[in-house]
Design a protein around this motif. Structure first.
Motif, PDB file in Angstrom:
ATOM      1  N   TYR A   2     -26.153  10.748  79.335  1.00 43.96           N
ATOM      2  CA  TYR A   2     -25.751   9.840  78.310  1.00 43.96           C
ATOM      3  C   TYR A   2     -26.797   8.937  77.989  1.00 43.96           C
ATOM      4  CZ  TYR A   2     -21.360  12.127  79.308  1.00 43.96           C
ATOM      5  OH  TYR A   2     -20.354  13.389  79.416  1.00 43.96           O
ATOM      6  N   LYS A  78     -24.285  11.804  73.545  1.00 46.26           N
ATOM      7  CA  LYS A  78     -24.837  12.888  74.393  1.00 46.26           C
ATOM      8  C   LYS A  78     -25.997  13.366  74.324  1.00 46.26           C
ATOM      9  CE  LYS A  78     -19.908  14.378  74.233  1.00 46.26           C
ATOM     10  NZ  LYS A  78     -19.061  15.514  73.903  1.00 46.26           N
ATOM     11  N   ILE A 113     -14.323   7.297  80.281  1.00 44.86           N
ATOM     12  CA  ILE A 113     -14.376   7.812  78.943  1.00 44.86           C
ATOM     13  C   ILE A 113     -13.052   7.497  78.128  1.00 44.86           C
ATOM     14  CG2 ILE A 113     -14.849   9.830  77.197  1.00 44.86           C
ATOM     15  CD1 ILE A 113     -16.680  10.623  79.476  1.00 44.86           C
ATOM     16  N   GLU A 116     -14.280  10.629  72.816  1.00 47.33           N
ATOM     17  CA  GLU A 116     -15.285  11.590  72.742  1.00 47.33           C
ATOM     18  C   GLU A 116     -15.293  12.516  71.596  1.00 47.33           C
ATOM     19  OE1 GLU A 116     -17.177  14.925  75.989  1.00 47.33           O
ATOM     20  OE2 GLU A 116     -15.429  13.879  76.489  1.00 47.33           O
ATOM     21  N   VAL A 121     -19.711   9.394  73.311  1.00 50.50           N
ATOM     22  CA  VAL A 121     -18.538   9.324  73.970  1.00 50.50           C
ATOM     23  C   VAL A 121     -18.531   7.600  73.759  1.00 50.50           C
ATOM     24  CG1 VAL A 121     -18.692  11.108  75.680  1.00 50.50           C
ATOM     25  CG2 VAL A 121     -19.782   8.915  76.229  1.00 50.50           C
TER      26      VAL A 121
END
Length: 131
Positions: A2, A78, A113, A116, A121
């Motif tokens: 990430y 991402k 998280i 998403e 996220v």
């Protein structure tokens, strides 16, 4: 993996570093830009508005009144969101041209998280997460 783009300044409310978008909008409203720079910055921000969903959650709590609390969630791209990361780097370049220092942070574990989608996220960071 990430990726997060973060300023080298901390937000007084959350205690974590401010993110790229808040800085870009702050610069846009600062009147420090030429007409061409405003146009470029607006173009990049408009692209994100059309190509990146606004998360509907920024904290884990679902308790009554949780929407009024200071949120702890941080947005991370991402690593598969290649176009988004490239556009974020373009925004970073504009900010750097005006004295804003932006770091590109990476982590395999952004935290808990809470939201998403295909490109991003939102996570409440773990204690050891560098955010």
């Amino acid at each position: 993996m990430y990726i997060r783009f973060a300023l080298q300044r901390f937000n007084n409310d959350s205690g974590v570093r401010d993110g790229l978008f808040s800085a870009a909008y702050e610069l846009l409203e600062s009147y420090e830009l030429s007409a061409d720079q405003i146009s470029l910055l607006k173009e990049k921000l408009d692209w994100f508005e059309q190509n990146l969903r606004t998360p509907n959650r920024f904290n884990r709590s679902k308790s009554k009144g949780s929407y009024r609390r200071t949120t702890k969630g941080l947005s991370w791209f991402k690593d598969t969101a290649i176009q988004h990361i490239s556009a974020a780097r373009d925004l970073t370049a504009v900010l750097k041209d005006h004295g804003w220092f932006v770091d590109e942070l990476t982590t395999p574990r952004p935290g808990y998280i809470v939201y998403e989608d295909e490109h991003q996220v939102v996570a409440e960071p773990f204690r050891e997460t560098r955010a």
